[in-house]
Design a protein around this motif. Structure first.
Motif, mmCIF file in Angstrom:
data_model
loop_
_atom_site.group_PDB
_atom_site.id
_atom_site.type_symbol
_atom_site.label_atom_id
_atom_site.label_comp_id
_atom_site.label_asym_id
_atom_site.label_seq_id
_atom_site.Cartn_x
_atom_site.Cartn_y
_atom_site.Cartn_z
ATOM 1 N N ILE A 71 -111.955 37.949 7.254
ATOM 2 C CA ILE A 71 -113.449 37.825 7.782
ATOM 3 C C ILE A 71 -113.943 39.221 8.064
ATOM 4 O O ILE A 71 -115.248 39.405 7.737
ATOM 5 C CB ILE A 71 -113.477 36.800 8.992
ATOM 6 N N LEU A 72 -113.232 40.083 8.640
ATOM 7 C CA LEU A 72 -113.739 41.262 9.361
ATOM 8 C C LEU A 72 -113.945 42.123 8.089
ATOM 9 O O LEU A 72 -114.958 42.860 8.160
ATOM 10 C CB LEU A 72 -112.471 42.070 10.080
ATOM 11 N N ARG A 73 -113.255 42.128 7.000
ATOM 12 C CA ARG A 73 -113.575 42.964 5.719
ATOM 13 C C ARG A 73 -114.964 42.334 5.217
ATOM 14 O O ARG A 73 -115.587 43.176 4.295
ATOM 15 C CB ARG A 73 -112.601 42.800 4.595
ATOM 16 N N LEU A 83 -123.173 44.411 15.693
ATOM 17 C CA LEU A 83 -122.634 43.162 16.065
ATOM 18 C C LEU A 83 -121.425 43.599 17.385
ATOM 19 O O LEU A 83 -121.384 42.701 18.189
ATOM 20 C CB LEU A 83 -121.759 42.636 14.823
ATOM 21 N N LEU A 84 -121.020 44.598 17.242
ATOM 22 C CA LEU A 84 -119.683 45.070 18.074
ATOM 23 C C LEU A 84 -120.312 45.538 19.582
ATOM 24 O O LEU A 84 -119.541 45.835 20.420
ATOM 25 C CB LEU A 84 -118.614 45.733 17.281
ATOM 26 N N ILE A 85 -121.458 45.747 19.696
ATOM 27 C CA ILE A 85 -122.015 46.617 20.728
ATOM 28 C C ILE A 85 -121.699 46.073 22.135
ATOM 29 O O ILE A 85 -121.185 46.777 23.012
ATOM 30 C CB ILE A 85 -123.671 46.644 20.635
ATOM 31 N N PRO A 86 -121.657 44.603 22.352
ATOM 32 C CA PRO A 86 -121.163 43.937 23.440
ATOM 33 C C PRO A 86 -119.591 44.612 23.838
ATOM 34 O O PRO A 86 -119.367 44.942 24.797
ATOM 35 C CB PRO A 86 -121.463 42.659 23.543
ATOM 36 N N LEU A 87 -118.998 44.238 22.921
ATOM 37 C CA LEU A 87 -117.407 44.643 22.798
ATOM 38 C C LEU A 87 -117.306 45.977 22.958
ATOM 39 O O LEU A 87 -116.375 46.390 24.086
ATOM 40 C CB LEU A 87 -116.780 44.275 21.638
ATOM 41 N N THR A 88 -118.161 46.833 22.450
ATOM 42 C CA THR A 88 -117.749 48.422 22.735
ATOM 43 C C THR A 88 -118.161 48.986 23.996
ATOM 44 O O THR A 88 -117.299 49.637 24.755
ATOM 45 C CB THR A 88 -118.907 49.001 21.775
ATOM 46 N N ARG A 89 -119.315 48.119 24.639
ATOM 47 C CA ARG A 89 -119.474 48.569 26.052
ATOM 48 C C ARG A 89 -118.479 48.102 26.943
ATOM 49 O O ARG A 89 -118.078 48.698 27.848
ATOM 50 C CB ARG A 89 -120.839 47.650 26.585
ATOM 51 N N ILE A 90 -117.633 47.052 26.709
ATOM 52 C CA ILE A 90 -116.621 46.773 27.808
ATOM 53 C C ILE A 90 -115.561 47.521 27.402
ATOM 54 O O ILE A 90 -114.707 47.888 28.721
ATOM 55 C CB ILE A 90 -116.080 45.069 27.291
ATOM 56 N N ILE A 91 -115.079 47.978 26.337
ATOM 57 C CA ILE A 91 -113.981 48.865 26.167
ATOM 58 C C ILE A 91 -114.222 50.238 26.458
ATOM 59 O O ILE A 91 -113.337 50.738 27.235
ATOM 60 C CB ILE A 91 -113.484 48.754 24.759
ATOM 61 N N GLU A 99 -118.088 57.953 21.427
ATOM 62 C CA GLU A 99 -117.464 56.915 21.981
ATOM 63 C C GLU A 99 -117.855 55.333 21.533
ATOM 64 O O GLU A 99 -117.296 54.624 21.513
ATOM 65 C CB GLU A 99 -117.490 56.925 23.354
ATOM 66 N N GLY A 100 -119.133 55.402 21.410
ATOM 67 C CA GLY A 100 -119.607 54.243 21.058
ATOM 68 C C GLY A 100 -119.566 53.957 19.584
ATOM 69 O O GLY A 100 -119.278 52.549 18.999
ATOM 70 N N ALA A 101 -119.444 54.820 18.792
ATOM 71 C CA ALA A 101 -118.980 54.676 17.394
ATOM 72 C C ALA A 101 -117.456 54.526 17.014
ATOM 73 O O ALA A 101 -116.999 53.833 15.967
ATOM 74 C CB ALA A 101 -119.143 55.807 16.558
ATOM 75 N N LEU A 102 -116.536 54.798 17.965
ATOM 76 C CA LEU A 102 -115.147 54.607 17.677
ATOM 77 C C LEU A 102 -114.728 53.186 17.470
ATOM 78 O O LEU A 102 -113.939 52.723 16.548
ATOM 79 C CB LEU A 102 -114.167 55.067 18.952
ATOM 80 N N VAL A 103 -115.128 52.083 18.238
ATOM 81 C CA VAL A 103 -114.609 50.803 18.048
ATOM 82 C C VAL A 103 -115.238 50.172 16.906
ATOM 83 O O VAL A 103 -114.375 49.589 16.294
ATOM 84 C CB VAL A 103 -115.145 50.074 19.602
ATOM 85 N N PRO A 104 -116.262 50.371 16.466
ATOM 86 C CA PRO A 104 -116.639 49.759 15.268
ATOM 87 C C PRO A 104 -116.158 50.619 14.019
ATOM 88 O O PRO A 104 -115.642 49.712 13.205
ATOM 89 C CB PRO A 104 -118.310 49.963 15.255
ATOM 90 N N LEU A 105 -115.655 51.672 14.087
ATOM 91 C CA LEU A 105 -114.875 52.482 12.886
ATOM 92 C C LEU A 105 -113.799 51.797 12.979
ATOM 93 O O LEU A 105 -113.140 51.592 11.665
ATOM 94 C CB LEU A 105 -115.085 54.052 13.457
ATOM 95 N N ILE A 106 -113.030 51.712 14.189
ATOM 96 C CA ILE A 106 -111.686 50.991 13.927
ATOM 97 C C ILE A 106 -111.785 49.615 13.377
ATOM 98 O O ILE A 106 -111.024 49.166 12.587
ATOM 99 C CB ILE A 106 -111.170 51.239 15.705
#
Lengths: 225, 342
Positions: A71-73, A83-91, A99-106
């Motif tokens: 699914i992720l791929r 899509l991951l902006i809310p999650l990135t904010r939490i983490i 910092e904001g780019a790291l979560v989606p990159l991972i």
């Protein structure tokens, strides 16, 4: 130096900013690369040992990871970024900048890399695992000293591919204000029509890719017997 | 002492299940070299894996010196496995490690100090005669050398049992001989019980004290090697004997009506099988003189089964039918098996 400024006339003015952008790219690649490596090795190994006939067969775990990867791929990275902006904010506490780019990159790299690690480990001769079981090794020992150890060359190869595709992903990270070489090329080269800045970005990316391949090949030469 | 009691293992794939091992009971004494022979698919590799529980049987007991391995918890089973060495058809050495480290790999939990390990590894290398290959990688070795390293690795924890799964099947005949010699000397020197899985008659013939013949997951014949092969009861056993020598050819030649199998009137063709006890007497010349029959040997084969000869002769008798009968009777009484071929 003069010759370089003749070929790339805008470099004299934009040089310091370009250096900043290179540093941003390097930071993004190294940090998200390192974290993705750890997760990728973990999930790749988990896939191998939990699949049918694996040494720790557990089909529910296998199926969940397997499907999650698929699914992720299938989500395009540029969409994942938003899509991951809310999650990135939490983490990370912010969804902007490096910092904001790291979560989606991972999130963009781990599924791809896990699958590649799985393929690399699957190359390990099942006979080696059988011999190790016959010697009385525990599953954990088999994962580390047979599966991972014996697939080092394969893992190095897929790590090179993943790192290079990670550089590719960082060029899109500019859209969340993370900067980087790709963002530099779009802002100055495309939007301000400084074509020389597109070329210099390409050359810098090329150098990064070459360095990765040189290091990879060096490790390969030392690990293949 | 290894005892298998009613061991059964089935594999199921997409609905259909295959009986790989069907109710096998065997007992193998300490220090014995025990062969399990069978064609591919007979279930012999699965059976040997049931001994160290690489394959867990659904039912039955696997007793080693009285301990039922199927009842041991995982951790104790792993501990127990260290006392059961195993070698494989494709050697299964770690390609990223040197010969020295491949052997050392087996010693990781031995509790020995670094110096003791070093001493142990060097003495194992000496045992398999590979001292000079200590720092080589498996890819730099020949098949025979790889199997020697595998043997050294399997012996690292001083096992009392060595399982050999088609250990010589990937090797050429000459290398096979030298590996068998090595296994034999290991058996003699260290008194290790060996279980040898093979489809090669010569392996059983050369080193096995006892043999079990497997077919379709069951043991169909079992006993002293010389006994089983001098008095084969099952077709599969007979076909193994035929693969070992040229004597099986005679059936083809008869079917083809080859000139050497054509008989003159009054002649009869017999297959005589004899083993140890009868070989020393001059039986053929004796019956020839006593019963006035001519005996001409047209085909012959003498196998040596673990130092004991097993002879098979195709003999054409000519003479009075009555005399031939008498001669045959005499030979049968002397312990020679006779089979009329034509």
């Amino acid at each position: 130096m003069n010759l370089i400024y003749q070929i790339f006339p805008n470099l004299e003015k934009l040089g310091p900013e370009l250096l900043e952008c290179i540093w941003a790219t390097v930071q993004m690649v190294l940090i998200s690369g390192f974290i993705s490596f750890v997760f990728g090795i973990f999930f790749g190994s988990l896939l191998i040992v939990t699949k049918k006939g694996g040494i720790l067969e557990c089909l529910p775990v296998y199926t969940i990871i397997d499907k999650a990867i698929d699914i992720l791929r299938s989500v395009p990275f540029i969409i994942m970024l938003f899509l991951l902006i809310p999650l990135t904010r939490i983490i990370m506490g912010t969804s902007l900048g490096i910092e904001g780019a790291l979560v989606p990159l991972i999130f963009g790299t781990v599924p791809f890399f896990s699958r590649q690690v799985e393929t690399a480990i699957a190359e390990v001769d099942p006979g080696l695992v059988e011999a190790s079981e016959a010697m009385g090794l525990s599953p954990i020992e088999i994962i580390f000293s047979v599966y991972l150890r014996e697939s080092i060359p394969g893992i190095v190869r897929v790590s090179m591919i993943t790192l290079i595709s990670l550089i590719n992903l960082t060029t899109m990270a500019g859209t969340v204000g993370a900067g980087g070489v790709g963002d530099f090329a779009i802002r100055y080269g495309y939007q301000l029509h400084m074509y020389d800045m597109i070329w210099i970005s390409v050359i810098i990316t090329l150098i990064m890719v070459t360095i990765i391949q040189l290091i990879g090949n060096l490790i390969l030469r030392r690990t293949i017997h | 002492m290894i005892e298998l009691k009613h061991v059964t293992k089935t594999f199921s794939s997409s609905g259909s299940s295959v009986h790989a091992v069907k109710d096998v009971s065997l007992s193998i004494a300490d220090g014995e070299v025990f062969g399990i022979i069978g064609f591919s698919g007979a279930g012999k590799s699965t059976l040997v894996r049931c001994i160290n529980l690489l394959e867990r049987p659904e039912s039955g007991e696997v007793l080693i010196d009285g301990t039922d391995l199927t009842k041991l918890p995982e951790k104790e089973l792993r501990e127990f496995r260290k006392k059961i060495g195993m070698i494989f058809q494709h050697f299964n050495l770690m390609p990223s490690r040197t010969v020295y480290n491949n052997i050392g790999f087996a010693l990781r939990h031995s509790g020995l100090s670094k110096e003791e390990k070093d001493k142990k590894i060097l003495s194992l290398l000496e045992l398999v005669d590979l001292q000079d290959k200590k720092d080589a990688y498996p890819s730099q070795l020949s098949g025979g050398q790889k199997q020697r390293v595998a043997i050294a690795r399997a012996l690292a924890n001083d096992p009392r049992i060595l399982l050999c799964d088609e250990a010589t099947s990937a090797l050429d005949p000459q290398t096979t001989k030298s590996i068998l010699k090595l296994l034999e000397s290991v058996n003699k020197k260290l008194g290790i019980t060996m279980i040898i899985i093979t489809h090669q008659m010569e392996v059983v013939k050369d080193i096995c004290d006892k043999v079990a013949v497997m077919e379709h997951g069951s043991v169909v014949e079992e006993g002293e090697t010389i006994e089983v092969f001098s008095h084969p009861r099952k077709p599969v056993t007979k076909s193994f004997i035929e693969t070992a020598g040229s004597i099986g050819k005679i059936y083809d030649l008869i079917a083809e009506d080859s000139p050497i199998t054509r008989l003159a009137p009054g002649q009869k063709m017999y297959l005589l099988t004899y083993s140890t006890d009868t070989t020393r007497e001059a039986i053929i010349s004796y019956v020839s003189r006593t019963y006035d029959v001519d005996a001409s040997v047209s085909f012959g084969n003498v196998e040596v089964l673990k130092d004991k000869p097993l002879g098979k002769l195709v003999v054409i008798f000519s003479g009075e039918e009555e005399n031939i009968e008498k001669a045959l009777k005499y030979m049968q009484d002397a312990g020679i098996e006779t089979e009329e071929l034509k």
